[in-house]
Design an enzyme around this catalytic site. Structure first.
Site, PDB file in Angstrom:
ATOM      1  N   SER A  35      43.570 -10.314   4.683  1.00 22.12           N
ATOM      2  CA  SER A  35      43.734  -9.007   5.572  1.00 22.12           C
ATOM      3  C   SER A  35      44.026  -7.848   4.691  1.00 22.12           C
ATOM      4  CB  SER A  35      44.722  -9.254   6.789  1.00 22.12           C
ATOM      5  OG  SER A  35      44.614  -8.175   7.396  1.00 22.12           O
TER       6      SER A  35
ATOM      7  N   LYS B 102      44.371 -16.520  10.036  1.00 19.51           N
ATOM      8  CA  LYS B 102      43.438 -15.309   9.872  1.00 19.51           C
ATOM      9  C   LYS B 102      42.721 -14.989  10.889  1.00 19.51           C
ATOM     10  CE  LYS B 102      41.641 -11.606   8.583  1.00 19.51           C
ATOM     11  NZ  LYS B 102      40.381 -11.323   7.794  1.00 19.51           N
TER      12      LYS B 102
ATOM     13  N   HIS C 236      45.106 -13.673  13.556  1.00 22.15           N
ATOM     14  CA  HIS C 236      45.315 -12.308  13.334  1.00 22.15           C
ATOM     15  C   HIS C 236      44.365 -11.386  14.098  1.00 22.15           C
ATOM     16  CE1 HIS C 236      44.628  -8.764  10.866  1.00 22.15           C
ATOM     17  NE2 HIS C 236      46.053  -8.807  10.466  1.00 22.15           N
ATOM     18  N   ASN C 237      42.958 -11.549  13.746  1.00 22.54           N
ATOM     19  CA  ASN C 237      41.967 -10.766  14.146  1.00 22.54           C
ATOM     20  C   ASN C 237      42.117 -10.844  15.785  1.00 22.54           C
ATOM     21  OD1 ASN C 237      41.501 -10.695  11.553  1.00 22.54           O
ATOM     22  ND2 ASN C 237      39.383 -10.614  11.659  1.00 22.54           N
TER      23      ASN C 237
ATOM     24  N   GLU D  82      44.666  -8.466  16.614  1.00 24.02           N
ATOM     25  CA  GLU D  82      44.155  -6.998  16.349  1.00 24.02           C
ATOM     26  C   GLU D  82      43.112  -6.625  17.450  1.00 24.02           C
ATOM     27  OE1 GLU D  82      42.427  -6.759  12.430  1.00 24.02           O
ATOM     28  OE2 GLU D  82      40.659  -5.896  13.111  1.00 24.02           O
TER      29      GLU D  82
HETATM   30  P1  NDP Z   1      29.868  -7.417   0.979  1.00 25.91           P
HETATM   31  O1  NDP Z   1      28.738  -7.305   1.740  1.00 25.91           O
HETATM   32  O2  NDP Z   1      30.309  -6.041   0.352  1.00 25.91           O
HETATM   33  O3  NDP Z   1      29.668  -8.360  -0.454  1.00 25.91           O
HETATM   34  C1  NDP Z   1      29.504  -9.651  -0.169  1.00 25.91           C
HETATM   35  C2  NDP Z   1      29.126 -10.402  -1.520  1.00 25.91           C
HETATM   36  O4  NDP Z   1      28.473 -11.447  -1.277  1.00 25.91           O
HETATM   37  C3  NDP Z   1      28.240  -9.419  -2.630  1.00 25.91           C
HETATM   38  O5  NDP Z   1      28.909  -9.583  -3.673  1.00 25.91           O
HETATM   39  C4  NDP Z   1      26.797 -10.123  -2.212  1.00 25.91           C
HETATM   40  O6  NDP Z   1      26.110 -10.355  -3.548  1.00 25.91           O
HETATM   41  C5  NDP Z   1      27.568 -11.556  -2.306  1.00 25.91           C
HETATM   42  N1  NDP Z   1      26.582 -12.460  -1.740  1.00 25.91           N
HETATM   43  C6  NDP Z   1      26.012 -12.391  -0.534  1.00 25.91           C
HETATM   44  N2  NDP Z   1      25.168 -13.536  -0.160  1.00 25.91           N
HETATM   45  C7  NDP Z   1      25.147 -14.162  -1.282  1.00 25.91           C
HETATM   46  C8  NDP Z   1      24.513 -15.434  -1.593  1.00 25.91           C
HETATM   47  N3  NDP Z   1      23.846 -16.089  -0.925  1.00 25.91           N
HETATM   48  N4  NDP Z   1      24.691 -15.883  -2.935  1.00 25.91           N
HETATM   49  C9  NDP Z   1      25.544 -15.542  -3.616  1.00 25.91           C
HETATM   50  N5  NDP Z   1      26.327 -14.179  -3.469  1.00 25.91           N
HETATM   51  C10 NDP Z   1      26.146 -13.782  -2.087  1.00 25.91           C
HETATM   52  O7  NDP Z   1      30.958  -8.284   1.619  1.00 25.91           O
HETATM   53  P2  NDP Z   1      32.727  -8.170   1.771  1.00 25.91           P
HETATM   54  O8  NDP Z   1      33.307  -7.834   0.249  1.00 25.91           O
HETATM   55  O9  NDP Z   1      32.978  -7.132   2.803  1.00 25.91           O
HETATM   56  O10 NDP Z   1      33.194  -9.343   2.317  1.00 25.91           O
HETATM   57  C11 NDP Z   1      33.249 -10.593   1.507  1.00 25.91           C
HETATM   58  C12 NDP Z   1      34.099 -11.832   2.360  1.00 25.91           C
HETATM   59  O11 NDP Z   1      35.325 -11.250   2.722  1.00 25.91           O
HETATM   60  C13 NDP Z   1      33.278 -11.790   3.753  1.00 25.91           C
HETATM   61  O12 NDP Z   1      33.404 -13.317   4.196  1.00 25.91           O
HETATM   62  C14 NDP Z   1      34.094 -11.045   4.682  1.00 25.91           C
HETATM   63  O13 NDP Z   1      33.840 -11.385   5.818  1.00 25.91           O
HETATM   64  C15 NDP Z   1      35.583 -11.230   3.955  1.00 25.91           C
HETATM   65  N6  NDP Z   1      36.535 -10.168   4.446  1.00 25.91           N
HETATM   66  C16 NDP Z   1      36.244  -8.855   4.266  1.00 25.91           C
HETATM   67  C17 NDP Z   1      37.232  -7.934   4.738  1.00 25.91           C
HETATM   68  C18 NDP Z   1      36.618  -6.301   4.730  1.00 25.91           C
HETATM   69  O14 NDP Z   1      37.423  -5.696   5.323  1.00 25.91           O
HETATM   70  N7  NDP Z   1      35.391  -6.025   4.522  1.00 25.91           N
HETATM   71  C19 NDP Z   1      38.393  -8.185   4.973  1.00 25.91           C
HETATM   72  C20 NDP Z   1      38.826  -9.551   4.971  1.00 25.91           C
HETATM   73  C21 NDP Z   1      37.850 -10.415   4.670  1.00 25.91           C
HETATM   74  P3  NDP Z   1      24.813  -9.333  -3.645  1.00 25.91           P
HETATM   75  O15 NDP Z   1      25.664  -7.822  -3.926  1.00 25.91           O
HETATM   76  O16 NDP Z   1      24.203  -9.621  -4.733  1.00 25.91           O
HETATM   77  O17 NDP Z   1      24.273  -9.428  -2.299  1.00 25.91           O
END
Ligand code: NDP
Length: 465
Positions: free
Chosen positions: A133, A188, A191-192, A195
């Site tokens: 989080s 988690k 938590h949401n 929230e």
């Molecule tokens: P992003 O959309 O910014 O990034 C997603 C990542 O996953 C990218 O690196 C993408 O690669 C990769 N990806 C997507 N599909 C595939 C696939 N099929 N195979 C391999 N790689 C893949 O997401 P976030 O960083 O925001 O979130 C990541 C995780 O963390 C999610 O589960 C989200 O729910 C969780 N999370 C997010 C928060 C937030 O505030 N954003 C907070 C807490 C948890 P590419 O660039 O090549 O598409």
């Protein structure tokens, strides 16, 4: 090639921030992102952001990435939950060896995490589900980390996780081992859910107050609350939001009133229903977002509603006390859901410790959360704390004033109502469930218990005779 201590897969918003945080704490790191069309720059973008002191190696080939890691491999996956995660795990498995550790830091459903732990255990690979989080900034500067899975595997990664986590007021990491398998993702999820309700309470207060006060005046009021025991991150950002301008306009006034969601609030509510846990506040906040999404229908139907506002005087102090009242109930319901989930899954989650890791690095950090560490010690609930029970008893009149204000001004305050109704019902010696039992027995011969008889004695009446 020097082998790295830790690996990260997925360099999106969260993965890249966590990577920089890990490298900043002195751990050597390997990072991997797939090469998807238009996303070829992900690895080089991350490498461009490293400082001289950071040791980061970047890869677009999974085999090379795995070969760059010390054993047992410790790999944090930060990608979209669901099928994408399973594909990545499937691609990793042939490359891993006994004792390697995969950590899923995405927002996976806890039941999927349970299943993955089970599946990977059979393959001698440890799987850890970690709730993260704090959003992008938290990931970079110190998130709150809720870890579930094999305890021994946690001990191998705890040095890294505790170094990158936010710190509580005593300097301890906002990271804890919550329990086995899906417990970290369960916590988690709750938590949401908490929230959602905390955000909706502020939205309902804003809806009431904007008929009487300007954005700046509401912000001033919230500032005074924020300096009291009501202080917290969500109130703090709401103050900033209320006063932020673009040109002559307050940005808030230009935003369409349709709330989005990514599903974790509805997961909490669904799980609550399955567990028989009463989580009315998070459920009403989820429904409030859904209702908001029907914008065009609302606009059309608003023409058929003919409502007068009754602009009555009201005591601002009553709103403050009502807010305090509703927050106690929201936190009570949230921690009760954790307790119910913990009992159902035999996790032994320590709610006081969960409150502690929620005092920094996460969205629901607040003064009340800080106080909750003590309130929830030794398995106690808020209702066992005299001071809180007194606040609820004394706040009843105030929350009723707030609800009346909502009714008189045609403002939906359902989440506040849910808080009041829960307390009302939970403190009522007699509810009307006797009628429900009679109806069930009438049409389905479901039987009923009787006042003054042992609880294990059931009765049936032939109602039409
Ligand atoms: P992003 O959309 O910014 O990034 C997603 C990542 O996953 C990218 O690196 C993408 O690669 C990769 N990806 C997507 N599909 C595939 C696939 N099929 N195979 C391999 N790689 C893949 O997401 P976030 O960083 O925001 O979130 C990541 C995780 O963390 C999610 O589960 C989200 O729910 C969780 N999370 C997010 C928060 C937030 O505030 N954003 C907070 C807490 C948890 P590419 O660039 O090549 O598409």
């Amino acid at each position: 090639m020097e082998l790295s201590a830790f690996g990260v897969i997925g360099l999106g918003v969260m993965g890249s921030s966590l990577s920089l945080n890990i490298a900043d704490k002195g751990f050597s790191l390997s990072v991997y992102n797939r090469i998807a069309p238009g996303e070829e720059h992900m690895v080089s973008d991350l490498l461009d952001r490293r400082t001289d002191a950071m040791s980061i190696q970047g890869f677009s080939d999974l085999e090379d990435f795995i070969a760059s890691l010390q054993r047992p491999r410790k790999i944090l996956i930060m990608i979209k939950a669901g099928k994408a995660l399973d594909h990545v795990i499937d691609a990793l498995l042939p490359l891993l060896l006994q004792g390697d550790i995969i950590i899923d830091g995405g927002n996976s459903h806890f039941s999927d995490t349970k299943q993955r732990c089970e599946n990977l255990r059979k393959k001698n690979v440890h799987f850890i589900g970690c709730g993260v989080s704090g959003g992008e900034e938290g990931a970079l500067k110190g998130p709150s980390l809720m870890v579930g899975g094999n305890h021994q595997a946690y001990q191998s990664i705890s040095e890294v996780f505790e170094a990158i986590a936010g710190k509580d007021k005593n300097g301890l990491p906002c990271c804890t081992y919550v329990g086995q398998d899906g417990s970290g993702h369960f916590v988690k999820m709750v938590h949401n859910g908490i929230e959602y309700a905390e955000m909706q309470l502020l939205a309902e207060l804003y809806a009431l107050l904007r008929d009487y006060y300007s954005n700046v005046e509401i912000a001033e009021l919230f500032k005074t609350w924020n300096q009291s025991d009501l202080g917290g991150y969500l109130l703090e950002i709401t103050i900033d939001i209320l006063t932020k301008k673009e040109g002559d306009d307050y940005i808030l006034d230009t935003i369409l009133d349709k709330a989005g969601n990514k599903g974790t609030g509805s997961w909490s509510s669904k799980v609550a229903l399955d567990l028989g846990s009463v989580n009315t506040m998070m459920a009403s906040s989820v429904f409030a977002r859904y209702v908001s999404s029907f914008k065009s229908m609302r606009v059309a139907l608003s023409k058929s509603a003919n409502r007068l506002k009754i602009k009555n005087e009201f005591q601002i102090e009553a709103l403050e006390k009502a807010y305090r009242f509703a927050r106690i109930i929201n936190h009570y319901q949230g921690f009760a859901l954790i307790t119910n989930g913990s009992q159902e899954n035999s996790w032994s989650v320590d709610c006081s410790e969960v409150a502690r890791i929620w005092t920094n690095g996460c969205i629901i950090r607040s003064d009340f959360m800080e106080a909750s560490i003590e309130y929830l010690k030794d398995g106690k609930t808020y209702f066992e704390v005299d001071d809180l029970r007194n606040q609820l008893r004394d706040g009843e009149a105030d929350i009723k004033s707030l609800l009346t204000l909502g009714l008189e001004n045609n403002v939906s305050v359902n989440t506040f109502y849910s808080a009041y109704d829960y307390w009302l019902s939970m403190t009522s010696e007699n509810l009307s469930a006797n009628l429900i039992q009679a109806q069930r027995d009438y049409f389905g011969a479901h039987t009923y218990q009787k006042n003054g008889y042992p609880e294990d004695q059931y009765f049936h009446t032939n109602w039409t005779e």
